[in-house]
Write a protein that holds these residues in place. Structure first.
Motif, PDB file in Angstrom:
ATOM      1  N   GLY A   1      -0.639  -5.304   0.865  1.00 27.76           N
ATOM      2  CA  GLY A   1      -0.097  -6.453   1.572  1.00 27.76           C
ATOM      3  C   GLY A   1       1.140  -6.096   2.389  1.00 27.76           C
ATOM      4  N   VAL A   2       1.853  -7.123   2.838  1.00 33.51           N
ATOM      5  CA  VAL A   2       2.991  -6.938   3.734  1.00 33.51           C
ATOM      6  C   VAL A   2       3.982  -5.914   3.184  1.00 33.51           C
ATOM      7  N   ASN A   3       4.339  -6.058   1.929  1.00 36.90           N
ATOM      8  CA  ASN A   3       5.373  -5.203   1.371  1.00 36.90           C
ATOM      9  C   ASN A   3       4.878  -3.770   1.163  1.00 36.90           C
ATOM     10  N   ASP A   4       3.652  -3.642   0.736  1.00 35.61           N
ATOM     11  CA  ASP A   4       3.093  -2.295   0.583  1.00 35.61           C
ATOM     12  C   ASP A   4       3.048  -1.565   1.922  1.00 35.61           C
ATOM     13  N   VAL A   5       2.637  -2.290   2.967  1.00 32.13           N
ATOM     14  CA  VAL A   5       2.540  -1.653   4.289  1.00 32.13           C
ATOM     15  C   VAL A   5       3.915  -1.174   4.755  1.00 32.13           C
ATOM     16  N   LEU A   6       4.945  -2.010   4.550  1.00 31.46           N
ATOM     17  CA  LEU A   6       6.299  -1.602   4.946  1.00 31.46           C
ATOM     18  C   LEU A   6       6.744  -0.373   4.150  1.00 31.46           C
TER      19      LEU A   6
END
Lengths: 280, 280, 280, 280, 280, 280
Positions: E112-117
């Motif tokens: 998700g968003v945090n993993d991608v960042l």
């Protein structure tokens, strides 16, 4: 030789049949008036603690009136006789007649309101629609089960009509007379809170009372006019069915404990409606 | 030469008839779907925004459907078509048909649901049971007034039955058929919240819909079986009576402003009950 | 020739003396048990509706017991006799003795608890510490006024002690025995909520009951040990003072209306403490 | 060779004796003022952080004042010196004296307020009246245990009176002087919330402080004047008893850790009452 | 041969990637508009369902728009086109384009968003800052992990700036340019609720968006100007990073199930700021 | 001959300028620490009561620090020095420096934060965006007025940038550089709650601080990218502007009352951001 029980002896027997722990959190069940050491020779059963019922019980010399509906569901700071509830309290105490409520505990118990309805309709393998949180799997609100043989909705409605005590408003049905129904959900009294449970349980038809326009309309729209169909019965009538069974069960438990009492079921129709005009 | 109004023009006319300030604080009235600059040639009136009604309006090419009941009374975070409410939103927007709700503002307004019922029953000098806080003395929920000539309750119930559109459940009455009634209170739709107001206003009989066991039973006990008697009518039927008058009033206001529209009243019975079995 | 009033007649007279509108919003005052059409020949007054008091009133054949404290301040869903409150309800109804509460309306009224205390102490130009929102300027909780002549705190405390009925706990004082006091605030019963009001009103001393450690300690710290000093009296004793005056006032109003009753004030000490050990 | 601890060292020792996890959820315990790296040579103990106590501690050059009662139980948005609480904050910080509260954690702990009272009264096999949710069975509010030999209530009350520090109000007793008591419940400070627990635990007598009219009266009515009898003691006095034991325990823990401090217990009577007038 | 999925087929695939059970309790995720049986050939991804984005998706003939932010986070009782949210509902339904929200479930999911960042920054052994209550240890809000090699804060900020899509406001930093940082915490979107979690997790620097004066100032004061330093990025930019990965993941799941769709990521910058004036 | 005022004298003067009645109900303004009878020779002004500011004021020997932001907005039960707020309380009291908060009363007053901003921008006929409930029409939150001559948005933003103290983040703008603006709304500090008020007041541009993604995005969508445009400034910078004017006003009021003090404005930048990376 059988002896006359005290009120406390009767309360102990009632607790075995309709345990207080089965009552919903918002409910107010248990002893409402009376002295626990008074002897109880006659026990009267009714749905509603209304004035005619209180009069009937006191007139008959009952020592205990057991009703399904609570007299004081919401707390009161006065019991003066100027309200019908206060009048009931005065009449009962003056007559030495105690009052006991077995409401949602009487609904959810094994052998309670819903079980009696399910049995009278001949439902097989029935179980609660909403089981109690801590209790037996057979305990809870509503019931769902199957007829031994399916039949058209119109025929089933006639059967329901035939079983219930006669009241002015009769039985209202939403659905196609010719549709075949076999899986039946029910909830004695006012059961709109279980409309979704009945649908999710795959009922062909759901029987309950006090269905108003919006809950009924939304339930019909949710299923696009399909199943479950709805049968709206008299709140009173659906709960009255339980009284003979409850009276017999309490009599038996007391008898097993060596007590002798006289039990009676009120014959007063406390459905509020006196007559009806229909298009038929 | 008359012109076709925009949706905004129609909203302005509706606001004159059924001002939003008359709505109860918990209600959700006003425009629910549609574009305010769209032209509106046909306006359809109904009680309930159910699927058959939406289909009827869209099928007829209506540019605006005005219903008494709100589609989205409680706020939603989705209008996907998997629920009947979301399906209605999709069908309406796809068909270019707007949706307007005139609910408790349509009840309380002069010429609204309650006024129409009072007029049809021939009540004289009628006034609201619960006047609005800030408004005209003629505006508010419910009405109370007197028949020009009193009559037995049974006869009066027949008159009520005869005036309302026919629905399966008919009309239920609590009280003595032979009791004489003249002072009449009423509330279209579900009026149990006005039971006390009707009693305090000295009504001989109170007409409303959706009366459940406990409110009706307590109301009867409060008066020891006396006045006001109760007549329970179909929630739908009591509100449907308003539609022809509302359609005519809106047509007239638009016409006065130089606009031409076609108005129609839905003929679909959205009372949820299809048939009834009664003892009679 | 004077006649025996009904309970309703007595309630009407009581309403004139201690209007219900003067009661605090959280209070539960008015008729608690009894039939409004019953004749009332004897009226009994007491502070607390405890069992000994109920027994005293019923034993004396009173038709009405008027107490300062409510029996059912918080709403109950049962009056069964297994609790002391339910037992009181049963005993009263069985004996045909009604129960009326005049609590914070009895505090705030002209001639009420606080006025009686102020008069007994000889306060001049006294007025409420907390006037009622809608009412006369003479109505409200607590009183503040001035002694005709100031005196040392120790002497004033002795005067308070001498006026009140004797109870085991006596009178506790916080302050310097030799400090001169003249401006006196008071509140019958438990008055910690008016500690700030007494200070802001410039009292030299504040008399009330049921002062606990923290409110008293904070009040003393707030004034760095200065004025107002505190006199803590028995909750019961401070309210008992009102009973003879209340009985006389009600008797007079009834007499003015042509009714004859017998009034009596309970002599039972319902202060909970039986004996005390002090350093002195 | 023993060294002077920092404030943080003392907090660590205090946490071992009176863990913060034992505090009630509504309480505000722990460090209220002070710098954790400051050395602490003198520690002062008192019940109340009132001005005289703060003055005493600061005047004595204490580096830490430990009180039972919180200075700031309810959150404040200002500590300006115009209030007695703000004045205390200023005086403490200006004097370099920290303030630590050990309130309900000091009540519930092993060796806390209630344990000390139980030991001084010679109770055997005592245990908490209300055990903490997560903790040892010996931890919790109140205590109940048995005297080695029963005695009349009057004699027992004299023993209680003799043990507690002398305050003006002394000790109040509800019950029969001659009744035999052996099973004793107690709660230091204000214990009306444990009246029911004391009764259910079968106590013959319950000792606590700050009992007001209504809780005491209802407790006496609930038992029809029987057991448990009540002994109302000074809130301050019942908690002061703990101070010497607490000072000694903290001194010992610090000593075991190689620290040397000077401990002192305040001799100021912070009971708010200065003198009393009783019937005796 | 691959076939075109229905909307329901796409929803099933999305549920596998971003399960609804991962959404926070206050959130409103899932399908917002559309018919579940409609075929979906093109899927459009964006951060915000604003008008330009809706126009872009509808103009491109997309059958489904998936956005990170909910259109209707708080419930609405109307979707009339006079508000921009109602206009979006109309435009989408008229164009046959469904709308799906994957908000906090899209933040917390694996991938998700945090993993991608975290992956784009090269963090090793990263884990959630606030794990979900019931789920995998890899699921939750925010991430914390370590750079393979530490570097000065200024250099790290440049790397963050270089990775994110360019927006007018750029990247703001609180801390010393030359301080060495290696342990990195982050939260896509507005992460002030995790400021404490980042500090307690021992982060050298915390990256998030929408940091206002007070939370940022208090966070800096809490650490006396030390670690964790703060990097405030564009709320939009931090979440946009997820879109290409999300599009690819959904495409792959659908492909694995035998479906063929066209996926596209919106190129519209929906950060609200158009230009900036800085001292540099 | 001018004399040194006491703290109370200064508070009286401050009350004249920034009356406490102008503060919002949720705010905590007024004296936070200090003794009212202490003499005050030097008064220090700052936006934030952070450690560097407290150090600066105490180091300069100030007797009073006046800040815009409250130190203890939410109530605290401890001021121990282990938190930065407790450390500030200790440092201030140890140094004999009082702390006064003038927050929303300092915003709303005539000559307050918003008035100063409006004057610096040269707005004519400005009035509050949200007038106070009970007060002068010139008092309230935000301001709206007109530039003597309109100008392009880009040019106006440059003027705003030029007036404010320089901070790392600069000024962010949403809107078209070339759009003509003349009617200007503003709110010092964090003004997202007045976004609607600015639009309804017909502003061409709205200046405030701390605008997050969602409020800014929704405000831009509500106006379809049109007016009012948004200028997001540093929360700190927008409020710092008030300090010189406030210092001068207080000095003048004290001087008029015959007192002499030394006033100083903090030069510390308490905007949390140290550097920024932007695309430019």
């Amino acid at each position: 030789m059988p002896t006359t029980p005290s009120l406390q002896d009767v309360l102990d027997a009632a607790e075995e049949l309709w345990p207080r722990t089965l009552a919903e959190s918002w409910d107010a069940v248990g002893l409402v008036a009376g002295r626990r050491d008074a002897p109880v020779q006659k026990i009267h059963f009714a749905v509603d603690p209304v004035s005619a019922v209180v009069e009937e019980a006191c007139g008959a010399g009952a020592g205990l009136l057991i009703t399904h509906h609570p007299l004081l569901l919401r707390g009161v700071t006065s019991v003066e006789a100027g309200t019908f509830k206060g009048e009931a309290v005065h009449r009962l105490i003056e007559s030495g007649c105690a009052l006991l409520t077995a409401h949602t505990n009487g609904d959810s118990a094994v052998g309670g309101v819903n079980d009696v309805l399910a049995e009278l309709l001949g439902l097989q393998d029935h179980e609660p629609l909403k089981p109690v949180d801590d209790g037996l799997p057979e305990e809870g609100l509503g019931r769902i089960g199957a007829l031994p043989q399916g039949m058209p909705l119109g025929e089933f409605a006639s059967r329901v009509f035939g079983i219930l005590p006669s009241v002015a408003g009769g039985v209202r049905v939403a659905g196609d007379r010719d549709a075949f129904v076999q899986r039946v959900a029910l909830c004695g009294g006012a059961g709109d809170s279980l409309l979704d449970a009945a649908r999710h349980a795959g009922a062909d038809v759901y029987i309950t009372g006090d269905l108003r326009h919006h809950p009924a309309s939304e339930a019909r729209e949710n299923v696009r006019g399909g199943r479950p169909y709805l049968i709206d019965v008299s709140h009173f009538a659906s709960e009255w069915m339980w009284l003979p069974a409850a009276a017999q069960a309490l009599d038996r438990v007391l008898s097993d404990r060596g007590y002798e009492v006289e039990v009676a079921v009120s014959g007063i129709n406390t459905d509020p409606w006196d007559f009806v005009l229909t298009p038929g």
